[in-house]
Design a protein around this motif. Structure first.
Motif, PDB file in Angstrom:
ATOM      1  N   SER A 275       0.846  -1.184   0.000  1.00 14.69           N
ATOM      2  CA  SER A 275       0.000   0.000   0.000  1.00 14.69           C
ATOM      3  C   SER A 275       0.885   1.239   0.000  1.00 14.69           C
ATOM      4  O   SER A 275       2.116   1.143  -0.151  1.00 14.69           O
ATOM      5  N   LEU A 276       0.285   2.398   0.183  1.00 18.24           N
ATOM      6  CA  LEU A 276       1.032   3.650   0.276  1.00 18.24           C
ATOM      7  C   LEU A 276       1.185   4.095   1.721  1.00 18.24           C
ATOM      8  O   LEU A 276       1.532   5.244   1.995  1.00 18.24           O
ATOM      9  N   ARG A 277       0.913   3.187   2.653  1.00 20.90           N
ATOM     10  CA  ARG A 277       1.112   3.487   4.067  1.00 20.90           C
ATOM     11  C   ARG A 277       2.612   3.475   4.395  1.00 20.90           C
ATOM     12  O   ARG A 277       3.441   3.056   3.581  1.00 20.90           O
ATOM     13  N   ALA A 278       2.928   3.870   5.612  1.00 13.71           N
ATOM     14  CA  ALA A 278       4.326   3.871   6.045  1.00 13.71           C
ATOM     15  C   ALA A 278       4.889   2.462   5.960  1.00 13.71           C
ATOM     16  O   ALA A 278       4.192   1.469   6.213  1.00 13.71           O
ATOM     17  N   ALA A 279       6.150   2.343   5.612  1.00 14.22           N
ATOM     18  CA  ALA A 279       6.783   1.041   5.438  1.00 14.22           C
ATOM     19  C   ALA A 279       6.704   0.203   6.705  1.00 14.22           C
ATOM     20  O   ALA A 279       6.585  -1.027   6.645  1.00 14.22           O
ATOM     21  N   SER A 280       6.751   0.868   7.866  1.00 11.96           N
ATOM     22  CA  SER A 280       6.716   0.121   9.128  1.00 11.96           C
ATOM     23  C   SER A 280       5.343  -0.455   9.438  1.00 11.96           C
ATOM     24  O   SER A 280       5.213  -1.277  10.344  1.00 11.96           O
ATOM     25  N   ARG A 281       4.297  -0.022   8.702  1.00 13.60           N
ATOM     26  CA  ARG A 281       2.947  -0.518   8.947  1.00 13.60           C
ATOM     27  C   ARG A 281       2.528  -1.517   7.878  1.00 13.60           C
ATOM     28  O   ARG A 281       1.357  -1.902   7.799  1.00 13.60           O
ATOM     29  N   GLN A 282       3.461  -1.957   7.049  1.00 19.73           N
ATOM     30  CA  GLN A 282       3.171  -2.961   6.037  1.00 19.73           C
ATOM     31  C   GLN A 282       3.818  -4.289   6.433  1.00 19.73           C
ATOM     32  O   GLN A 282       4.790  -4.331   7.181  1.00 19.73           O
ATOM     33  N   PHE A 283       3.259  -5.382   5.912  1.00 28.80           N
ATOM     34  CA  PHE A 283       3.717  -6.698   6.325  1.00 28.80           C
ATOM     35  C   PHE A 283       5.113  -6.998   5.809  1.00 28.80           C
ATOM     36  O   PHE A 283       5.963  -7.492   6.554  1.00 28.80           O
ATOM     37  N   THR A 610      -8.999   5.573  11.908  1.00 29.83           N
ATOM     38  CA  THR A 610      -8.736   4.908  13.176  1.00 29.83           C
ATOM     39  C   THR A 610      -8.742   3.391  13.057  1.00 29.83           C
ATOM     40  O   THR A 610      -8.443   2.696  14.025  1.00 29.83           O
ATOM     41  N   GLN A 611      -9.094   2.897  11.897  1.00 27.54           N
ATOM     42  CA  GLN A 611      -9.239   1.442  11.764  1.00 27.54           C
ATOM     43  C   GLN A 611      -7.871   0.789  11.663  1.00 27.54           C
ATOM     44  O   GLN A 611      -7.140   0.999  10.698  1.00 27.54           O
ATOM     45  N   THR A 612      -7.532  -0.006  12.659  1.00 29.92           N
ATOM     46  CA  THR A 612      -6.220  -0.639  12.659  1.00 29.92           C
ATOM     47  C   THR A 612      -6.279  -2.140  12.723  1.00 29.92           C
ATOM     48  O   THR A 612      -5.365  -2.821  12.273  1.00 29.92           O
ATOM     49  N   GLY A 770      -5.986  -5.101   9.810  1.00 31.32           N
ATOM     50  CA  GLY A 770      -4.990  -4.055   9.955  1.00 31.32           C
ATOM     51  C   GLY A 770      -4.456  -3.529   8.650  1.00 31.32           C
ATOM     52  O   GLY A 770      -3.627  -2.623   8.644  1.00 31.32           O
ATOM     53  N   ASN A 771      -4.919  -4.098   7.503  1.00 27.56           N
ATOM     54  CA  ASN A 771      -4.461  -3.632   6.198  1.00 27.56           C
ATOM     55  C   ASN A 771      -2.940  -3.666   6.068  1.00 27.56           C
ATOM     56  O   ASN A 771      -2.333  -2.789   5.454  1.00 27.56           O
ATOM     57  N   SER A 772      -2.332  -4.700   6.649  1.00 26.75           N
ATOM     58  CA  SER A 772      -0.873  -4.791   6.573  1.00 26.75           C
ATOM     59  C   SER A 772      -0.402  -5.168   5.175  1.00 26.75           C
ATOM     60  O   SER A 772       0.747  -4.928   4.827  1.00 26.75           O
ATOM     61  N   GLY A 773      -1.272  -5.777   4.411  1.00 25.91           N
ATOM     62  CA  GLY A 773      -0.899  -6.269   3.090  1.00 25.91           C
ATOM     63  C   GLY A 773      -0.780  -7.763   3.028  1.00 25.91           C
ATOM     64  O   GLY A 773      -0.663  -8.340   1.931  1.00 25.91           O
ATOM     65  N   LEU A 774      -0.811  -8.442   4.183  1.00 20.22           N
ATOM     66  CA  LEU A 774      -0.775  -9.901   4.175  1.00 20.22           C
ATOM     67  C   LEU A 774      -2.116 -10.435   3.687  1.00 20.22           C
ATOM     68  O   LEU A 774      -3.172 -10.070   4.194  1.00 20.22           O
ATOM     69  N   ILE A 775      -2.063 -11.302   2.695  1.00 22.62           N
ATOM     70  CA  ILE A 775      -3.276 -11.904   2.136  1.00 22.62           C
ATOM     71  C   ILE A 775      -3.136 -13.411   2.242  1.00 22.62           C
ATOM     72  O   ILE A 775      -2.129 -13.996   1.825  1.00 22.62           O
ATOM     73  N   VAL A 776      -4.138 -14.034   2.833  1.00 18.10           N
ATOM     74  CA  VAL A 776      -4.145 -15.482   3.010  1.00 18.10           C
ATOM     75  C   VAL A 776      -5.305 -16.070   2.221  1.00 18.10           C
ATOM     76  O   VAL A 776      -6.239 -15.351   1.828  1.00 18.10           O
ATOM     77  N   GLY A 777      -5.252 -17.359   1.970  1.00 21.96           N
ATOM     78  CA  GLY A 777      -6.300 -17.986   1.186  1.00 21.96           C
ATOM     79  C   GLY A 777      -6.475 -19.452   1.547  1.00 21.96           C
ATOM     80  O   GLY A 777      -5.645 -20.053   2.238  1.00 21.96           O
ATOM     81  N   THR A 778      -7.567 -20.010   1.057  1.00 18.06           N
ATOM     82  CA  THR A 778      -7.844 -21.436   1.216  1.00 18.06           C
ATOM     83  C   THR A 778      -7.498 -22.137  -0.090  1.00 18.06           C
ATOM     84  O   THR A 778      -8.173 -21.920  -1.102  1.00 18.06           O
TER      85      THR A 778
END
Length: 793
Positions: A275-283, A610-612, A770-778
Motif C-alpha cells: 500500500s502507500l502506508r508507512a513502510a513500518s505498517r506494512q507486512f 482509526t481502523q487498525t 490491519g491492512n498490513s498487506g498480508l493476504i491469506v487464502g484457502t
C-alpha cells in the motif's frame, strides 16, 4: 434416473422444480429405453402441476439424485461442478456465501458473520427455507434432486429472494421395501458411510431412515503444532414418516439433525500486497511488520499447504429441525401446508492474524438461531386454459450471539506501532496483552406475505403468466459489547490507541419494510419441439440491521446512521429458446438476461483513519449493480449407453454506481477512507463458467461397466469487494471421474478420483486485519483417490 438437465432461462420466478424419477438404475442422461430411445423425460412441478421441463418457461437447472450419488456430490460446494451459474465459497461453515449469476450473499471472510444480512439466494430443503447460509455447508444425505432457480423468487412459494433459489428435495418414504448402503475410503484417511432404508409400516404409513458420516484427515500442515488442519468430521441423520390414509390426503413428517466437528478452518499465506502506508505498517519489506518480529511464513507457495498459526482452531456446529408437509386434494384445488421449526448452533475459534506471531489469542462468536415457518398454498388442479396458485407465508427467527476477541503480547506493536498520537507517545509492548472484547447480540425478524400467480393460455400455443407478492418484514437488533483486560493506564493517548483496536459499543435498531413484487411471462410454443419465452421479474429484499458492530467516525465513535441498511430491489429481464431435437436425443437451450439492482446489499470493510485491527465488516448499500449474460445448455444421447452434457454461462457484472466503496490496498494511504468503484467489475463473479459431463455404461458379462466424468472451468474473478489487484483469484479447472462395475445382484464396486489432475487453485481469500498487506487464502484440496462399495437392496 440419473439426469442433469438445464431447462433454459426464463421467468418462472418462484417455482419449486421437482424432477420425477424415470429409472433409478440408469446412468446420468441415458434414456429409459422406450419407443423413442431418446433422453428420459424430466417432469417438474415449477407451476404446482406436473409438466415436462422443456415446456416450462423457467430459469432452472435440475440435477437428479442418481447423478448426485454417482458424481459424489455430497454438499453445496460440489454442485458448482454441475451448475455453472452457481458459485459457492466458504472459509468456514459460518462464513459461507453462495451466489447465482453473481448475486446473493457477499463474498466470504468476515462478511457472512453479520447476522443482520439476509441472503439473496433462498436455500430450501424439502420446501423449508433455511435463513442462514451457514446451513448450506453441511453434507447431503439421500437426495432425490436439486433445483437451481435463477432470478427473483417468491410469487409461488416460501420466502422472498432477489437472486434465485436453491431447492433440495430428499427422497420420500416408499410403500415398497428398498435399501442402500455405501462405504468409501480414500487418501488422507477419507472414510464416508451412507445409507438409507424405506418401506411400509402399515398399509397407510411408510417410513424412511437415512444417514451419512464423513471423516478425513487435514490437508494443511501446521508446522508449529505438527497437527494437520482442515479436517472433515460430519454426521447427518434424517427420519421420515409418510401418512397416506387415502388417495386425497397425505402428510410427510421429517426430523433431521446434522453435526460438523473438525480441526478447521485455517488458511495459508497467499501473497503480500503493498500500500502507500508507512513502510513500518506494512507486512513485507526490510522494515515491515514481519521483519520487526523476525517472522517468515512457513512457505510462500500456498500449494505447499503449510501454516504456522499459534492460536486455537476448531469448529463445533450443528443444525436440525422438524417439519410437516400436508397435501390435501379437494378436487378442483389442492391445499398444501408446510410447517417447520429449525435450529442452528455455532461455535468455532480461529487465529485471525493467520500467522505464528501472537497477535490475537482468540476469536469466536458462539451463536444460536431458531426459526419457525408456516406456509399455506392453494393450487388449482384444472387442466384447462386457466391455472393458479395463491398462498400465505409466515416466518419468525431469533439469532443470538456472543462476539469474543482476545489479543496477545505482539498485538500492540503489530496493530498500533511503536508510537501513537500527535505527540508520538511510546507504546508499551504489552499494551494489548490480554485486552479483549465480550458481548451479546440479539437479532429478531418477523416476515409475513401473501402471494399468487395466474397462468392463462390465450391460444393453443401462447400462455401468459402474472404473479404478485406483498411482503412485510419487521426486524429488531440489539448489539452490546464491553472491553477489558490489558495493563492499566491513564495516558490519554494510550487509552485512545487501545480503543481504536476495540471499543465498547451498544445500540438498538429497528427496521420495517413492506413491498409489492412480482413477475410477468409470455411463453410461445413455436413448434412441438421449440419454445420461446420472454419475462420480466421484480424482486424485493428487506432492509438489514448491522449486527457486527458499527464503523467508527473521525472521533473514534460508532456511526449510528449505519445501523440500518436500505431494502434491495431487483429487476430482471430474460428471453430464451428451448429446443428438443432428433427425436429427443438432443436438447439445446439458450437464454439471455439483464438484471438491474438498486441499493444492492453488501458487507463492506471500512478504511477509516482509526481502523487498525478489526477490518470491521458492516452492512451497506451499493447504489446500483447490473449483471447481464448468456447461458446455454446442451444434453445429448450420443449412442445407446453414452450421454454427454455441457452448460455454459457468460456474465458481465458491474458496479454501475458505487462512488464511495472500499479502497484497493495499493492506493491506501494513512488518510484513505473511500474510493469510487463505479464501472468496475462485480466481485466474486467469473466472466466465464463451463461445466461438462459424460456417462457411459456397457454390458460386460452379467453386469455393467459404468464410467462417469465431470469437469468445470471458471475464469478469474475478484475475491474481495475492494477489487485490489492483490486479491484477484485466477481461473481454474476441476475434474472428477470414476469407473465401476455393477453386478446383476445390485453390488457395485467403484474407483474414483476427486480433482483428478491435481489442479491448484484458490477457493477464497482474506485480507489480514490491519491492512498490513498480508493476504491469506484457502487452497484447493489436493487430488484424492479412493474406492467405494455400494449395494442396492
Amino acid at each position: 434416473m440419473a439426469l442433469f438437465l438445464c431447462a433454459g432461462s426464463a421467468a418462472m420466478s418462484g417455482g419449486v422444480a421437482a424432477a420425477r424419477p424415470v429409472t433409478p438404475e440408469a446412468p446420468a442422461g441415458v434414456a429409459d429405453d422406450g419407443e423413442s430411445g431418446g433422453l428420459p423425460e424430466v417432469v417438474v412441478t415449477a407451476r404446482r402441476r406436473a409438466e415436462e421441463a422443456q415446456r416450462v418457461p423457467a430459469a432452472l437447472s435440475v440435477v437428479g439424485g442418481d447423478l448426485i450419488d454417482r458424481s459424489y456430490t455430497v454438499n453445496t460446494q460440489g454442485l458448482t461442478t454441475l451448475i455453472p451459474t452457481l458459485n459457492y465459497s466458504s472459509a468456514n461453515p459460518r462464513n459461507t456465501a453462495f451466489t447465482i449469476r453473481g448475486l446473493g450473499s457477499s463474498v466470504v471472510a468476515v462478511s457472512q458473520a453479520n447476522d443482520g444480512l439476509e441472503p439473496g439466494v433462498g436455500f430450501y430443503v424439502d420446501q423449508v427455507y433455511h435463513a442462514r447460509p451457514a446451513t448450506a455447508a453441511f453434507d447431503f444425505a439421500d437426495i432425490e434432486q436439486v433445483e437451481e432457480l435463477r432470478g427473483p423468487q417468491g410469487t409461488l412459494f416460501g420466502k422472498n429472494t432477489t437472486a434465485g433459489a436453491l431447492n433440495i428435495t430428499t427422497r420420500a418414504p416408499t410403500f415398497t421395501r428398498e435399501g442402500f448402503a455405501e462405504l468409501s475410503y480414500g487418501d488422507y484417511n477419507f472414510v464416508q458411510a451412507r445409507g438409507w432404508a424405506s418401506g411400509p409400516i402399515t398399509d397407510t404409513i411408510a417410513y424412511r431412515v437415512s444417514g451419512v458420516s464423513t471423516r478425513r484427515d487435514g490437508v494443511l500442515d501446521n508446522v508449529r503444532t505438527g497437527r494437520a488442519a482442515n479436517t472433515i468430521g460430519t454426521q447427518a441423520v434424517r427420519g421420515q414418516l409418510l401418512f397416506r390414509p387415502d388417495d386425497a390426503i397425505q402428510m410427510r413428517v421429517i426430523a433431521d439433525v446434522t453435526n460438523f466437528q473438525a480441526y478447521c478452518c485455517g488458511q495459508v499465506y497467499l501473497r503480500t500486497g503493498t500500500s502507500l502506508r508507512a513502510a513500518s505498517r506494512q507486512f513485507g519489506g526490510p522494515s515491515g511488520l514481519a521483519a520487526q518480529f523476525g517472522y517468515a511464513p512457513p512457505s510462500t507457495n500456498p500449494y505447499d499447504r503449510k501454516t504456522d498459526i499459534d492460536g486455537p482452531l476448531g469448529v463445533d456446529t450443528n443444525e436440525g429441525g422438524v417439519s410437516a408437509i400436508t397435501d390435501w386434494n379437494l378436487g378442483p384445488v389442492t391445499l398444501t401446508s408446510v410447517t417447520a421449526w429449525r435450529f442452528w448452533n455455532w461455535d468455532a475459534e480461529n487465529d485471525r492474524d493467520y500467522t505464528g506471531i501472537p497477535v490475537q489469542l482468540s476469536q469466536h462468536i458462539p451463536s444460536r438461531q431458531d426459526q419457525y415457518s408456516q406456509e399455506l398454498r392453494l393450487a388449482s388442479n384444472a387442466t384447462g386454459p386457466l391455472s393458479y396458485v395463491v398462498g400465505l407465508y409466515g416466518f419468525r427467527q431469533r439469532l443470538t450471539g456472543r462476539p469474543i476477541s482476545i489479543y496477545g503480547p505482539a498485538a500492540a506493536r503489530y496493530l498500533i506501532g511503536a508510537v501513537t498520537g500527535a505527540n508520538n507517545t511510546p507504546v508499551p509492548s504489552d499494551l494489548l496483552d490480554g485486552y479483549g472484547q465480550d458481548g451479546r447480540t440479539d437479532f429478531r425478524s418477523l416476515s409475513y406475505a401473501a402471494f399468487g400467480e395466474v397462468n392463462y393460455r390465450f391460444l393453443d400455443r401462447l400462455t401468459a403468466t402474472i404473479g404478485l407478492r406483498y411482503t412485510q418484514e419487521d426486524k429488531d437488533g440489539n448489539y452490546a459489547t464491553t472491553v477489558s483486560g490489558g495493563p492499566a493506564t491513564t495516558n490519554s493517548a494510550l487509552v485512545t490507541a487501545r480503543l481504536g483496536v476495540l471499543r465498547p459499543q451498544a445500540y438498538e435498531a429497528h427496521d420495517s419494510d413492506g413491498s409489492l413484487s412480482g413477475r410477468g411471462n409470455l411463453a410461445w410454443q413455436v413448434t412441438d419441439t421449440t419454445m420461446a419465452y420472454a419475462s420480466y421479474a421484480r424482486g424485493f429484499k428487506s432492509g438489514g440491521i448491522n449486527m457486527s458492530g458499527l464503523p467508527l467516525d473521525g472521533n473514534n465513535r460508532p456511526v449510528l446512521a449505519t445501523a440500518v441498511m436500505r431494502p434491495e430491489r431487483n429487476e430482471t429481464y430474460e428471453i430464451g429458446l428451448k429446443n428438443t431435437l432428433f427425436d429427443k436425443r438432443l436438447i439445446v437451450n439458450i437464454d439471455g438476461f439483464y438484471t438491474n439492482v438498486r441499493d444492492f446489499q453488501a458487507t463492506v470493510v471500512e478504511n477509516s483513519l482509526t481502523q487498525t485491527v478489526q477490518l470491521r465488516g458492516y452492512l451497506s448499500n451499493i447504489p446500483q449493480v447490473t449483471v447481464k449474460g448468456v447461458e446455454a445448455d446442451v444434453t445429448a444421447l450420443i449412442l445407446p449407453g453414452l450421454s454427454a452434457r455441457t452448460s455454459f454461462a457468460w456474465s458481465d457484472g458491474r458496479y454501475t454506481d458505487y462512488p464511495a466503496g472500499p479502497c484497493p490496498l495499493e492506493v491506501q494511504t494513512a488518510a484513505t477512507t473511500r474510493c469510487s468503484l463505479t464501472g468496475r467489475r462485480l466481485a466474486s463473479l467469473p466472466r466465464f463458467a463451463i461445466t461438462a459431463g459424460l456417462d457411459y455404461q456397457r454390458p460386460v458379462g452379467e453386469g455393467q461397466v459404468v464410467v462417469h466424468v465431470d469437469t468445470a472451468s471458471r475464469s478469474g474473478f475478484d475475491g474481495d469487494p475492494s477489487l485490489s489487484r492483490f486479491t484477484y483469484i485466477r481461473g481454474y479447472n476441476l475434474t472428477n471421474a470414476n469407473i465401476g462395475y455393477r453386478f446383476a445382484n445390485g453390488l457395485e464396486l467403484v474407483a474414483w478420483a476427486r480433482n483428478l489432475f491435481d489442479a491448484d487453485y484458490i477457493q477464497n481469500l482474506t485480507i489480514q486485519a490491519g491492512n498490513s498487506g498480508l493476504i491469506v487464502g484457502t487452497p484447493s484440496d489436493p487430488r484424492t483417490i479412493g474406492g467405494t462399495v455400494r449395494v442396492r437392496l
